[in-house]
Design a protein around this motif. Structure first.
Motif, PDB file in Angstrom:
ATOM      1  N   ASP A 854       0.839  -1.115   0.036  1.00  0.00           N
ATOM      2  CA  ASP A 854      -0.074   0.035   0.140  1.00  0.00           C
ATOM      3  C   ASP A 854       0.933   1.161  -0.134  1.00  0.00           C
ATOM      4  N   PRO A 855       0.772   2.306  -0.836  1.00  0.00           N
ATOM      5  CA  PRO A 855       1.729   3.415  -1.160  1.00  0.00           C
ATOM      6  C   PRO A 855       1.870   4.111   0.266  1.00  0.00           C
ATOM      7  N   LEU A 856       0.698   4.139   1.090  1.00  0.00           N
ATOM      8  CA  LEU A 856       0.327   4.810   2.599  1.00  0.00           C
ATOM      9  C   LEU A 856       1.151   3.973   3.491  1.00  0.00           C
ATOM     10  N   THR A 857       1.150   2.704   3.608  1.00  0.00           N
ATOM     11  CA  THR A 857       1.909   2.027   4.476  1.00  0.00           C
ATOM     12  C   THR A 857       2.990   1.115   4.080  1.00  0.00           C
ATOM     13  N   MET A 858       3.472   1.314   3.009  1.00  0.00           N
ATOM     14  CA  MET A 858       4.932   0.314   2.584  1.00  0.00           C
ATOM     15  C   MET A 858       6.125   0.906   3.702  1.00  0.00           C
ATOM     16  N   PRO A 859       6.697  -0.314   4.259  1.00  0.00           N
ATOM     17  CA  PRO A 859       7.672   0.300   4.884  1.00  0.00           C
ATOM     18  C   PRO A 859       8.960   0.794   4.270  1.00  0.00           C
ATOM     19  N   PRO A 860       9.592   1.845   4.850  1.00  0.00           N
ATOM     20  CA  PRO A 860      10.799   2.374   4.108  1.00  0.00           C
ATOM     21  C   PRO A 860      11.902   1.489   3.682  1.00  0.00           C
ATOM     22  N   ALA A 861      11.865   0.452   4.464  1.00  0.00           N
ATOM     23  CA  ALA A 861      12.913  -0.469   4.242  1.00  0.00           C
ATOM     24  C   ALA A 861      12.457  -1.364   3.089  1.00  0.00           C
ATOM     25  N   LEU A 862      11.415  -1.527   2.652  1.00  0.00           N
ATOM     26  CA  LEU A 862      11.011  -2.323   1.492  1.00  0.00           C
ATOM     27  C   LEU A 862      10.900  -1.494   0.449  1.00  0.00           C
ATOM     28  N   LEU A 863      10.512  -0.362   0.583  1.00  0.00           N
ATOM     29  CA  LEU A 863      10.774   0.556  -0.524  1.00  0.00           C
ATOM     30  C   LEU A 863      12.028   1.084  -0.919  1.00  0.00           C
ATOM     31  N   LYS A 864      13.148   1.096  -0.239  1.00  0.00           N
ATOM     32  CA  LYS A 864      14.545   1.176  -0.439  1.00  0.00           C
ATOM     33  C   LYS A 864      14.938  -0.148  -1.166  1.00  0.00           C
ATOM     34  N   ALA A 865      14.695  -1.210  -0.642  1.00  0.00           N
ATOM     35  CA  ALA A 865      15.086  -2.575  -1.242  1.00  0.00           C
ATOM     36  C   ALA A 865      14.632  -2.397  -2.701  1.00  0.00           C
ATOM     37  N   HIS A 866      13.385  -2.046  -3.023  1.00  0.00           N
ATOM     38  CA  HIS A 866      12.878  -1.855  -4.439  1.00  0.00           C
ATOM     39  C   HIS A 866      13.553  -1.030  -5.070  1.00  0.00           C
ATOM     40  N   GLN A 867      13.841   0.025  -4.639  1.00  0.00           N
ATOM     41  CA  GLN A 867      14.577   1.280  -5.467  1.00  0.00           C
ATOM     42  C   GLN A 867      15.848   0.446  -5.739  1.00  0.00           C
ATOM     43  N   LYS A 868      16.618  -0.221  -4.899  1.00  0.00           N
ATOM     44  CA  LYS A 868      17.800  -0.933  -5.303  1.00  0.00           C
ATOM     45  C   LYS A 868      17.844  -1.805  -6.493  1.00  0.00           C
ATOM     46  N   LEU A 869      16.577  -2.599  -6.276  1.00  0.00           N
ATOM     47  CA  LEU A 869      16.320  -3.628  -7.227  1.00  0.00           C
ATOM     48  C   LEU A 869      16.207  -2.786  -8.555  1.00  0.00           C
ATOM     49  N   ASP A 870      15.447  -1.756  -8.662  1.00  0.00           N
ATOM     50  CA  ASP A 870      14.998  -1.081  -9.722  1.00  0.00           C
ATOM     51  C   ASP A 870      16.462  -0.584 -10.644  1.00  0.00           C
ATOM     52  N   ALA A 871      17.319  -0.341  -9.583  1.00  0.00           N
ATOM     53  CA  ALA A 871      18.734   0.204 -10.035  1.00  0.00           C
ATOM     54  C   ALA A 871      19.326  -0.946 -10.849  1.00  0.00           C
ATOM     55  N   ALA A 872      19.253  -1.959 -10.123  1.00  0.00           N
ATOM     56  CA  ALA A 872      20.088  -3.331 -10.584  1.00  0.00           C
ATOM     57  C   ALA A 872      19.575  -3.682 -11.987  1.00  0.00           C
ATOM     58  N   VAL A 873      18.245  -3.779 -12.130  1.00  0.00           N
ATOM     59  CA  VAL A 873      17.644  -4.053 -13.295  1.00  0.00           C
ATOM     60  C   VAL A 873      17.693  -3.050 -14.654  1.00  0.00           C
ATOM     61  N   ASP A 874      17.851  -1.689 -14.290  1.00  0.00           N
ATOM     62  CA  ASP A 874      17.948  -0.624 -15.052  1.00  0.00           C
ATOM     63  C   ASP A 874      19.193  -1.016 -15.718  1.00  0.00           C
ATOM     64  N   LYS A 875      20.359  -1.078 -14.678  1.00  0.00           N
ATOM     65  CA  LYS A 875      21.656  -1.338 -15.235  1.00  0.00           C
ATOM     66  C   LYS A 875      21.938  -2.574 -16.115  1.00  0.00           C
ATOM     67  N   ALA A 876      21.177  -3.763 -15.820  1.00  0.00           N
ATOM     68  CA  ALA A 876      21.007  -4.810 -16.722  1.00  0.00           C
ATOM     69  C   ALA A 876      20.720  -4.473 -18.193  1.00  0.00           C
ATOM     70  N   TYR A 877      19.770  -3.741 -18.233  1.00  0.00           N
ATOM     71  CA  TYR A 877      19.114  -3.090 -19.832  1.00  0.00           C
ATOM     72  C   TYR A 877      20.141  -2.197 -20.326  1.00  0.00           C
ATOM     73  N   GLN A 878      20.914  -1.340 -19.596  1.00  0.00           N
ATOM     74  CA  GLN A 878      22.204  -0.849 -20.633  1.00  0.00           C
ATOM     75  C   GLN A 878      22.994  -1.719 -21.077  1.00  0.00           C
ATOM     76  N   LEU A 879      23.201  -2.798 -21.013  1.00  0.00           N
ATOM     77  CA  LEU A 879      23.818  -3.922 -21.528  1.00  0.00           C
ATOM     78  C   LEU A 879      22.977  -4.113 -22.745  1.00  0.00           C
ATOM     79  N   ALA A 880      21.778  -3.806 -23.106  1.00  0.00           N
ATOM     80  CA  ALA A 880      21.221  -4.173 -24.261  1.00  0.00           C
ATOM     81  C   ALA A 880      20.785  -2.658 -25.156  1.00  0.00           C
ATOM     82  N   GLY A 881      21.579  -1.565 -24.519  1.00  0.00           N
ATOM     83  CA  GLY A 881      21.313  -0.249 -25.202  1.00  0.00           C
ATOM     84  C   GLY A 881      20.410   0.595 -24.315  1.00  0.00           C
ATOM     85  N   GLY A 882      20.081   0.329 -23.158  1.00  0.00           N
ATOM     86  CA  GLY A 882      19.105   1.182 -22.359  1.00  0.00           C
ATOM     87  C   GLY A 882      19.807   2.464 -22.022  1.00  0.00           C
TER      88      GLY A 882
END
Length: 926
Positions: A854-882
C-alpha cells in the motif's frame, strides 16, 4: 438618461409611481403591462393583508415611496411580503425607490447597490434581465441544470400518468424545453410563456393542452400570415420556424398537478441552463432508474474539451494569434471558420457538437473584436454585427440511433446558438438573434453502423469527425449490436472480441478515405489500447494507413454531479495523413489532470515508440520458466472452504485433515485471507469411504459437473475427486496474482511451496529463481504490465502473454555472446537485490502483501530495497542499449518496445508474430 431627466423632479408616490415604472420598463423595450402587476395583494408576515407596489413573479419586487422618505423602512416592508408569495414566484431582485434614489438588492448573490436616479445609466446592467439579458456565466455544474431536469421529470411523469406517452410526449417535452429557454432569453416576450399559462389557462389544467397546441401553431406561423383576430398575448410570440413546431401533436390532457409542474418549471431561470449537459440530463428523465442517479451520466464539459482542443481548437487559436494583426489574413481566417464542418456519428444529445459550436462562436467573437480594432472601431458600437456573424449551426452534423436524443441534440444547438447571440448582442450593443430559425443543424435519426455517412455529410466537405461512441464488451452486447459487429468486422478471427466502440473506428477510417485531410478523434474504452484487442484492432487500422496524432492515456471519465459515474477511457486523435507535433497526454493519477508530452511517434499502446503489435503469445521464450494459470476446480464450490468452514468441517470429519490443503488465489496471496480445499489426488477408495462427509461433497461435485453446458466439464464428472485442471507444481513456484490494484507501484508477487494449491486466479512459474522474481518485481516489468496488460475496471490484470512478450534484459544473443562477464555480474546484482526485497518483507511477518505494498503503509526498508532492485535491473538493460535513467514509465516502455522490435527481428520468420498478424490484418481488410 432621457428617463432620468424626465423624472428628475417627481416626488409623489400616490400620483406618479405607477407612471414612473411604466416608463421605466419602456426603457427596456417592455410596453406590455401584463408583465407586472401594481398593488398586488399578498398576505404579510403575521397574517395581515398587504399590497406590493410592483410585482413581477419570479423576477422583481418593488416598494416605492415618496421623494425623501427613508428607504430602510421600505425594505423592511418589502421583506414582510415574502412569506405570502408562492415559492416559484419569489423574485431574485428587490428594489426600493423614492424617485431620486434606487436601492437594488440581488437576493441570490446577496449584493446591494445604492445610486441616484441621475446615475441610472451607469447601473443599467443591473436591470438587464428585464430585456432578457443575463450577466452571468453559464456553468455546466450549476445546480439549476439538475433542478430543471427534475422539474421536467415531474411534468413527464404527470403527463405519462394521464396516458400521454411515446413519440408525442417526447416531442411535447422538447418543444416545452425550447419555450422555457425562450422565455428567459428574450426570444419570447419577457416571461411570456409563464404569463400565458398563468393568466390564460384554467387552474384545473383542463384547457392547457389545447392552449399549448394553439401556441405551437402560432410559433409555426409567420406574423403576416396569422389571423387578424389573434389574441394580443399570443400575437406577441415570434415566428420560430425550424420545423420545431411543424408536426401536429395529439392534444395533451393536463390536470391541476401537471399544470403546476409546468409552472414550477417555468419559474426557473432557464438562461443559466448549459445546453452541453442539460440534454443528457433531460434524456435521463425518461428513465426512472436513470433519474434516481440524475446527473451521473452526462459527459462533463472538461472532458469534451480534452478532445476538441487538440483536435481543432488549439490549432485554430494558434492560427488566429498569427493572423490577428493582418486585416486580409484575418478576413480569410474568418471565412475559414464558416466553412468548417463537424460530424459526430454517435452524437447522443449533442454535447460534443454543442461545445464545439460554442467554442467556434467564441473564437469568431474574438475575430470580430480584432477586426474592429484594425478598422479603428474598438470600443465603438457602430459595427453592423448582423452582417458579420458567419458561423452557424448548419455546420454541425450528427447521427443518433434514438429519436428523443436526436431531437434534443438539434434543440440544444439552437439554444447554445441563442446564448452566443446574446453574447454578441452584449458585446456590440445591438440585439442579435436568429429568429425565425432559418438554418438548422443536421441531426439524423438512424444507426450509424448501417447508414452511409456520406449521405449525412459528404467526406469531401467534412473537416472533423468527433464523438464518444458506446462502449460494450463482447459479453454484454445485444443481438442488434452483435449483428453490427458481424457487419463491420466479420465473424472470423478474434474480431468478435473487440469492444463495440471499435466499429466506429473502422467506419471512421473508411469514411476518411473520401478526404484524407479530415482528422478524427474518438473517446474509447482504454481496453482498445491494452491486452488482446491491440493487435486485432490496430493491425487493421495501421494496415489501412492510420496515423495517431494525439492521445490521452487512461483517465477516469467523470463528472461533478451527484451520483458520479466513472469509466476508464482514452481519447485518440487520428487520421490518414501523418502530421508533426504529436502529443501524448499523460496522467499520473487517472482522476487528476494530464500533462502534455511531445512525441515523435505514437503507437497503438499510446507510447512514443515504434508500431509494435504484441501477439497473444502462449510460448515462453527460451531459457525462461513457463508461466501458466493455477489449477481450476470447477466444483460448484464443494471442494473449497473458508477458514471457519474448514474448522467446522474437521470437527465433524477429523479424518479429512490429511486431505485439506491451503488454497491460494490472487485475493489470498495479496490480502492473506486463507482458503482451503479438499485435495484428494491419490486418495484410495477405502480412505474416501471412511469419510462420509467428504463423499457427500464429492457427490455434489459430480452432480454440478453433469449439469454444465461445457462438454469437457461434463466428462470430468467421472473424476469428482479431482480438479478439472490440475497444474499444481511439485516444487517451489513463483506466484503472480491475476488482478492487482492500480494504486500499487509494484504488483505483489511471491514464492509458494508445493503443498499450497494455486487456484486459477494465480499465474505460476515452476523453477523461477531470485533473478526471475527480481525482474518481474521491478519498475521496468511493472511499467510494461500497466501499459500492455488488460484491465479489470481500473485494476491491473496480468496474463501469461504479458510475461511471454516481455523483452528480458538478457534476450539479445549478442548480449550473451559478447558481454558474458557483464551479464553474469548484472544477473548476480539482480539476484542479490531481489533477495534483499524478500528479506525486507520478512521483517514484517504479521503484514499482508496488501499492507506491505500500500503506498501509504509501505515500510521504508521495503521501498528502499525495491529502489535498489530497480537500479540493478535498469543497469542490466544498459547492456542492451538502455539509457542510464528514465523520467517515467512511458520512457521505460518506449525503450522496451524498441528492444522488443530488435529481439523479434532476430527470430525466424515463423516466430515474428506481430508482423504476421499485421499482414493477416491487411489481408482481411482487402
Amino acid at each position: 438618461m432621457a428617463f432620468s431627466r424626465q423624472w428628475a423632479d417627481a416626488g409623489n408616490e400616490r400620483a406618479q409611481a405607477i407612471e414612473f415604472w411604466i416608463d421605466f420598463f419602456a426603457v427596456f423595450g417592455i410596453t406590455n403591462r401584463r408583465v407586472v402587476s401594481f398593488e398586488h395583494a399578498v398576505k404579510k408576515h403575521g397574517g395581515g393583508q398587504g399590497f406590493i407596489d410592483l410585482f413581477w413573479p419570479g423576477q422583481m419586487l418593488v416598494e416605492h415611496k415618496s421623494r425623501g422618505r427613508p428607504l430602510e423602512p421600505a425594505y423592511d416592508q418589502a421583506m414582510d411580503y415574502f412569506p405570502g408569495i408562492a415559492e416559484r414566484d419569489l423574485p431574485h431582485t428587490l428594489v426600493v425607490c423614492d424617485f431620486a434614489r434606487f436601492r437594488v438588492i440581488d437576493l441570490e448573490a446577496r449584493r446591494t447597490w445604492d445610486f441616484a436616479l441621475a446615475d441610472l445609466h451607469r447601473h443599467v446592467r443591473l436591470f438587464g434581465f428585464i430585456a432578457g439579458y443575463k450577466a452571468q456565466e453559464i456553468r455546466p455544474q450549476d445546480p439549476v441544470n439538475i433542478r430543471a431536469a427534475e422539474r421536467m421529470g415531474r411534468l413527464h411523469d404527470a403527463l405519462r400518468k394521464s396516458g400521454y406517452t411515446g413519440h408525442a410526449l417526447e416531442v411535447l417535452l422538447v418543444r416545452l424545453l425550447f419555450c422555457l429557454f425562450a422565455d428567459d432569453t428574450a426570444i419570447f416576450p419577457a416571461q411570456g410563456l409563464r404569463a400565458f399559462i398563468d393568466e390564460r389557462t384554467a387552474t384545473d389544467g383542463s384547457d392547457l393542452g389545447a392552449r399549448l397546441a394553439q401556441l405551437f401553431q402560432v410559433l409555426n406561423t409567420p406574423e403576416d400570415q396569422r389571423s387578424r383576430n389573434l389574441d394580443d398575448q399570443l400575437a406577441a410570440f415570434p415566428y420560430v420556424n425550424g420545423r420545431l413546431f411543424e408536426e401536429t401533436l395529439p392534444i395533451a390532457d393536463f390536470d391541476a398537478a401537471s399544470r403546476e409542474a409546468l409552472l414550477d418549471a417555468s419559474a426557473l431561470d432557464w438562461s443559466a441552463i448549459s445546453p452541453a449537459i442539460f440534454g443528457s440530463l433531460f434524456q435521463s428523465i425518461m428513465d426512472a432508474k436513470a433519474r434516481r442517479n440524475l446527473g451521473a451520466h452526462y459527459t462533463s464539459e472538461e472532458n469534451i474539451l480534452k478532445l476538441i482542443q487538440p483536435l481543432f481548437l488549439d490549432e485554430l487559436r494558434s492560427e488566429f494569434a498569427r493572423v490577428r494583426s493582418n486585416r486580409n489574413r484575418l478576413f480569410d481566417f474568418h471565412k475559414k471558420l464558416r466553412h468548417l464542418s463537424f460530424l459526430d456519428p454517435a452524437c447522443g444529445c449533442g454535447n460534443f457538437l454543442v461545445i464545439s459550436y460554442r467554442e467556434l462562436r467564441l473564437l469568431e467573437l474574438e475575430v470580430l473584436r480584432a477586426a474592429a480594432e484594425l478598422q479603428g472601431h474598438a470600443g465603438q458600437r457602430s459595427v453592423d454585427v448582423h452582417s458579420l456573424i458567419g458561423v452557424n449551426v448548419d455546420q454541425f452534423f450528427g447521427i443518433e440511433i434514438e429519436e428523443f436524443p436526436a431531437q434534443i441534440a438539434q434543440v440544444a444547438l439552437w439554444l447554445v446558438d441563442h446564448q452566443m447571440n446574446l453574447r454578441v448582442s452584449e458585446e456590440f450593443g445591438q440585439y442579435f438573434a436568429r429568429i425565425p430559425l432559418v438554418t438548422s443543424p443536421h441531426i439524423v435519426h438512424g444507426n450509424a453502423l448501417t447508414i452511409d455517412w456520406n449521405e449525412v455529410l459528404p467526406a469531401t466537405r467534412c473537416s472533423y469527425v468527433l464523438g464518444n461512441p458506446p462502449f460494450v464488451g463482447h459479453q454484454w452486447r445485444t443481438q442488434e449490436q452483435m449483428a453490427d459487429m458481424a457487419r463491420i468486422w466479420g465473424t472470423e478471427g478474434r474480431f468478435g472480441r473487440l469492444d463495440y466502440v471499435t466499429c466506429w473506428h473502422r467506419r471512421t477510417v473508411e469514411y476518411l478515405r473520401g478526404n484524407t485531410a479530415t482528422n478524427a478523434a474518438l473517446v474509447s474504452t482504454n481496453s482498445i489500447c491494452q491486452g488482446e484487442q491491440v493487435a486485432t484492432l490496430w493491425g487493421w487500422m495501421l494496415a489501412n494507413g492510420t496515423h495517431i496524432h494525439f492521445a490521452h492515456r487512461t483517465f477516469a471519465w467523470t463528472n461533478e454531479a451527484r451520483g458520479k459515474a466513472a469509466v476508464h477511457c482514452v481519447i485518440i486523435g487520428f487520421g490518414l495523413e501523418d502530421r508533426p507535433g504529436k502529443v501524448i497526454y499523460e496522467y499520473e493519477n487517472v482522476k487528476g489532470d494530464p500533462h502534455a508530452i511531445q512525441a515523435s511517434h505514437i503507437n497503438p499502446y499510446l507510447v512514443d515508440a515504434p508500431d509494435v503489435l504484441l501477439p497473444s503469445r502462449t510460448e515462453t521464450p527460451p531459457g525462461l520458466p513457463q508461466l501458466r494459470k493455477g489449477s481450476q476446480p470447477t466444483d460448484g464450490g464443494h471442494l473449497i472452504f473458508t477458514e471457519a468452514e474448514k474448522t467446522e468441517f474437521l470437527t465433524r470429519e477429523p479424518n479429512a485433515q490429511a486431505w485439506i490443503r491451503p488454497y491460494i488465489g490472487g485475493e489470498e496471496l495479496i490480502n492473506g485471507n486463507g482458503r482451503w480445499c479438499l485435495w484428494l489426488k491419490g486418495a484410495a477408495p477405502a480412505q474416501l469411504r471412511a469419510m462420509p462427509l467428504v463423499m457427500e461433497r464429492v457427490q455434489r461435485v459430480a452432480e454440478t459437473r453433469r449439469k454444465s453446458p461445457t462438454k469437457s466439464v461434463v466428462e470430468f464428472a467421472a473424476y469428482p475427486t479431482l480438479f478439472t485442471q490440475d497444474r499444481q507444481p511439485d516444487a517451489q513456484y513463483l506466484a503472480i496474482p491475476e488482478v492487482s490494484s492500480e494504486t500499487r507501484q509494484y504488483i505483489p508477487i511471491g514464492f509458494l511451496w508445493p503443498h499450497v494449491i494455486a487456484s486459477n486466479q494465480l499465474q505460476i512459474a515452476v523453477g523461477a529463481s531470485a533473478l526471475h522474481f527480481g525482474v518481474v518485481s521491478s519498475s521496468m516489468y511493472n511499467a510494461w504490465l500497466r501499459l500492455v496488460g488488460g484491465r479489470m475496471k481500473s485494476d491491473i490484470r496480468h496474463s501469461p502473454a504479458i510475461y511471454n512478450n516481455f523483452p528480458w534484459p538478457f534476450s539479445l544473443p549478442e548480449a550473451a555472446a559478447d558481454l558474458a562477464a557483464a551479464v553474469q555480474s548484472a544477473q548476480a546484482a539482480i539476484e542479490s537485490a531481489a533477495q534483499a526485497v524478500l528479506d525486507a518483507r520478512a521483517q514484517f511477518p504479521g503484514s499482508s502483501l496488501a499492507d506491505l505494498y500500500d503506498p501509504l503503509t509501505m515500510p521504508p526498508a521495503l521501498l528502499k530495497a525495491h529502489q535498489k532492485l530497480d537500479a540493478a535491473v535498469d543497469k542490466a538493460y544498459q547492456l542492451a542499449g538502455g539509457p542510464r535513467s528514465y523520467k517515467n514509465d512511458a520512457e521505460r516502455v518506449a525503450f522496451l518496445f524498441t528492444l522488443y522490435q530488435r529481439i523479434t527481428s532476430l527470430l525466424p520468420a515463423a516466430a515474428a508474430k506481430p508482423g504476421s498478424r499485421r499482414r493477416r490484418a491487411a489481408r482481411d481488410s482487402a
